[in-house]
Design a protein around this motif. Structure first.
Motif, PDB file in Angstrom:
ATOM      1  N   PRO A   2       0.812  -1.221   0.000  1.00  0.00           N
ATOM      2  CA  PRO A   2       0.000   0.000   0.000  1.00  0.00           C
ATOM      3  C   PRO A   2       0.849   1.277   0.000  1.00  0.00           C
ATOM      4  N   THR A   3       1.969   1.234   0.723  1.00  0.00           N
ATOM      5  CA  THR A   3       2.874   2.388   0.725  1.00  0.00           C
ATOM      6  C   THR A   3       3.403   2.622  -0.679  1.00  0.00           C
ATOM      7  N   ALA A   4       3.863   1.555  -1.327  1.00  0.00           N
ATOM      8  CA  ALA A   4       4.397   1.673  -2.682  1.00  0.00           C
ATOM      9  C   ALA A   4       3.331   2.191  -3.649  1.00  0.00           C
ATOM     10  N   LEU A   5       2.105   1.703  -3.518  1.00  0.00           N
ATOM     11  CA  LEU A   5       1.019   2.141  -4.386  1.00  0.00           C
ATOM     12  C   LEU A   5       0.727   3.625  -4.184  1.00  0.00           C
ATOM     13  N   GLY A   6       0.607   4.050  -2.938  1.00  0.00           N
ATOM     14  CA  GLY A   6       0.338   5.458  -2.652  1.00  0.00           C
ATOM     15  C   GLY A   6       1.426   6.370  -3.192  1.00  0.00           C
ATOM     16  N   LEU A   7       2.671   6.000  -2.951  1.00  0.00           N
ATOM     17  CA  LEU A   7       3.795   6.813  -3.461  1.00  0.00           C
ATOM     18  C   LEU A   7       3.830   6.830  -4.978  1.00  0.00           C
ATOM     19  N   TRP A  33      -6.437  11.911   9.149  1.00  0.00           N
ATOM     20  CA  TRP A  33      -7.626  11.060   9.160  1.00  0.00           C
ATOM     21  C   TRP A  33      -7.239   9.622   8.813  1.00  0.00           C
ATOM     22  N   ASP A  34      -6.354   9.483   7.815  1.00  0.00           N
ATOM     23  CA  ASP A  34      -5.873   8.160   7.415  1.00  0.00           C
ATOM     24  C   ASP A  34      -5.153   7.463   8.567  1.00  0.00           C
ATOM     25  N   VAL A  35      -4.287   8.194   9.260  1.00  0.00           N
ATOM     26  CA  VAL A  35      -3.517   7.614  10.369  1.00  0.00           C
ATOM     27  C   VAL A  35      -4.453   7.153  11.481  1.00  0.00           C
ATOM     28  N   ILE A  36      -5.449   7.964  11.799  1.00  0.00           N
ATOM     29  CA  ILE A  36      -6.415   7.584  12.840  1.00  0.00           C
ATOM     30  C   ILE A  36      -7.094   6.267  12.460  1.00  0.00           C
ATOM     31  N   HIS A  37      -7.519   6.165  11.206  1.00  0.00           N
ATOM     32  CA  HIS A  37      -8.198   4.940  10.770  1.00  0.00           C
ATOM     33  C   HIS A  37      -7.248   3.749  10.692  1.00  0.00           C
ATOM     34  N   LEU A  38      -6.022   3.992  10.300  1.00  0.00           N
ATOM     35  CA  LEU A  38      -5.030   2.915  10.231  1.00  0.00           C
ATOM     36  C   LEU A  38      -4.741   2.368  11.625  1.00  0.00           C
ATOM     37  N   ARG A  39      -4.538   3.256  12.580  1.00  0.00           N
ATOM     38  CA  ARG A  39      -4.204   2.815  13.940  1.00  0.00           C
ATOM     39  C   ARG A  39      -5.371   2.092  14.615  1.00  0.00           C
ATOM     40  N   LEU A  65     -10.489   0.759  11.990  1.00  0.00           N
ATOM     41  CA  LEU A  65     -11.930   0.917  11.928  1.00  0.00           C
ATOM     42  C   LEU A  65     -12.340   1.533  10.601  1.00  0.00           C
ATOM     43  N   VAL A  66     -13.526   1.260  10.181  1.00  0.00           N
ATOM     44  CA  VAL A  66     -14.216   1.833   9.032  1.00  0.00           C
ATOM     45  C   VAL A  66     -13.627   1.388   7.698  1.00  0.00           C
ATOM     46  N   VAL A  67     -12.340   1.600   7.472  1.00  0.00           N
ATOM     47  CA  VAL A  67     -11.736   1.258   6.181  1.00  0.00           C
ATOM     48  C   VAL A  67     -10.646   0.207   6.356  1.00  0.00           C
ATOM     49  N   ALA A  68     -10.370  -0.492   5.265  1.00  0.00           N
ATOM     50  CA  ALA A  68      -9.289  -1.480   5.286  1.00  0.00           C
ATOM     51  C   ALA A  68      -7.974  -0.769   5.598  1.00  0.00           C
ATOM     52  N   PRO A  69      -7.175  -1.314   6.502  1.00  0.00           N
ATOM     53  CA  PRO A  69      -5.891  -0.679   6.820  1.00  0.00           C
ATOM     54  C   PRO A  69      -5.013  -0.462   5.590  1.00  0.00           C
ATOM     55  N   SER A  70      -5.099  -1.357   4.624  1.00  0.00           N
ATOM     56  CA  SER A  70      -4.275  -1.204   3.420  1.00  0.00           C
ATOM     57  C   SER A  70      -4.630   0.075   2.669  1.00  0.00           C
ATOM     58  N   LEU A  71      -5.907   0.439   2.622  1.00  0.00           N
ATOM     59  CA  LEU A  71      -6.280   1.674   1.933  1.00  0.00           C
ATOM     60  C   LEU A  71      -5.839   2.889   2.731  1.00  0.00           C
ATOM     61  N   ALA A  72      -6.015   2.851   4.047  1.00  0.00           N
ATOM     62  CA  ALA A  72      -5.575   3.976   4.873  1.00  0.00           C
ATOM     63  C   ALA A  72      -4.072   4.206   4.704  1.00  0.00           C
ATOM     64  N   GLU A  73      -3.309   3.121   4.680  1.00  0.00           N
ATOM     65  CA  GLU A  73      -1.857   3.235   4.485  1.00  0.00           C
ATOM     66  C   GLU A  73      -1.525   3.815   3.117  1.00  0.00           C
ATOM     67  N   ALA A  74      -2.176   3.319   2.082  1.00  0.00           N
ATOM     68  CA  ALA A  74      -1.929   3.835   0.727  1.00  0.00           C
ATOM     69  C   ALA A  74      -2.264   5.318   0.656  1.00  0.00           C
ATOM     70  N   CYS A  75      -3.358   5.715   1.294  1.00  0.00           N
ATOM     71  CA  CYS A  75      -3.773   7.125   1.259  1.00  0.00           C
ATOM     72  C   CYS A  75      -2.779   8.040   1.962  1.00  0.00           C
ATOM     73  N   ILE A  76      -2.206   7.583   3.054  1.00  0.00           N
ATOM     74  CA  ILE A  76      -1.204   8.399   3.744  1.00  0.00           C
ATOM     75  C   ILE A  76      -0.077   8.754   2.778  1.00  0.00           C
ATOM     76  N   VAL A 121       0.023  13.004   1.516  1.00  0.00           N
ATOM     77  CA  VAL A 121       1.081  13.937   1.945  1.00  0.00           C
ATOM     78  C   VAL A 121       2.000  14.324   0.788  1.00  0.00           C
ATOM     79  N   PRO A 122       2.596  13.361   0.075  1.00  0.00           N
ATOM     80  CA  PRO A 122       3.494  13.771  -1.017  1.00  0.00           C
ATOM     81  C   PRO A 122       2.785  14.544  -2.124  1.00  0.00           C
ATOM     82  N   LEU A 123       1.569  14.129  -2.483  1.00  0.00           N
ATOM     83  CA  LEU A 123       0.857  14.820  -3.558  1.00  0.00           C
ATOM     84  C   LEU A 123       0.422  16.210  -3.117  1.00  0.00           C
TER      85      LEU A 123
END
Length: 185
Positions: free
Chosen positions: A19-24, A148-154, A157-168, A172-174
């Motif tokens: 997810p990190t690689a995808l987001g970046l 918001w992504d970090v809160i959900h990742l930690r 809840l609500v969203v898959a952790p993989s999506l929250a991680e990708a969004c982080i 930020v970089p974008l």
């Protein structure tokens, strides 16, 4: 029993961090291909609406198909002559109604609906601002969405952790990258 090879260990880390690689990768691709205030605003509004979709359906895994579905709402809205933000706004209302009908967690649904109002509002302000101001508004709002992504990742809840991680690693970089490019370019 032998220890795993260093190559196998690195491969495991890389596969685990997809997810990190995808987001970046998406952030870099967006920066290289010339994102602007509107594309930043769309990214922000789509992210918030995807979270609302997952809350409305009560299943964290649905956030990945929701990302595709919400992106299609943007495209279809524009094709039929409706502003993308109006299409997403209508979608958000439908998602809240669906969530109420499904009797999902009211607190999760309310939190995500308020996030759509806040982040979506910032997206609309960005679109109707001057190009430089719009990039700053959308960029800062997108980068702040990472909180918001970090809160959900930690909380997982609500969203898959993989999506929250990708969004982080997208937000930020974008968001900050386009602000920087806007001021130096």
């Amino acid at each position: 029993m032998s220890a795993p090879s260093p190559t196998a260990g690195r491969r495991h880390v890389v596969l685990h961090r997809w997810p990190t690689a995808l987001g970046l990768a998406v952030a870099i691709l967006s920066l290289v291909t010339g994102s602007n205030q509107e594309s930043l605003a769309i990214t922000l509004a789509v992210a918030a609406t995807c979270y609302l979709a997952a809350a409305a359906l009560g299943e964290p895994w649905t956030v990945w198909p929701a990302a595709l579905g919400v992106s299609l709402v943007v495209v279809v809205s524009e094709l039929i002559g409706i502003a993308w933000w109006a299409g997403l706004g209508g979608t958000a209302v439908v998602l809240v109604v669906v969530g109420l009908a499904l009797r999902v967690s009211r607190s999760a649904l309310l939190a995500q609906a308020l996030a759509v109002v806040g982040f979506g509002g910032a997206a609309v302000i960005a679109v109707f601002s001057t190009p430089q101001a719009g990039v700053v508004v959308a960029g800062l709002a997108l980068a702040s969405h990472a909180i918001w992504d970090v809160i959900h990742l930690r909380r997982k809840l609500v969203v898959a952790p993989s999506l929250a991680e990708a969004c982080i690693f997208l937000d930020v970089p974008l968001g900050l990258g386009l602000i920087v490019l806007g001021f130096v370019g």
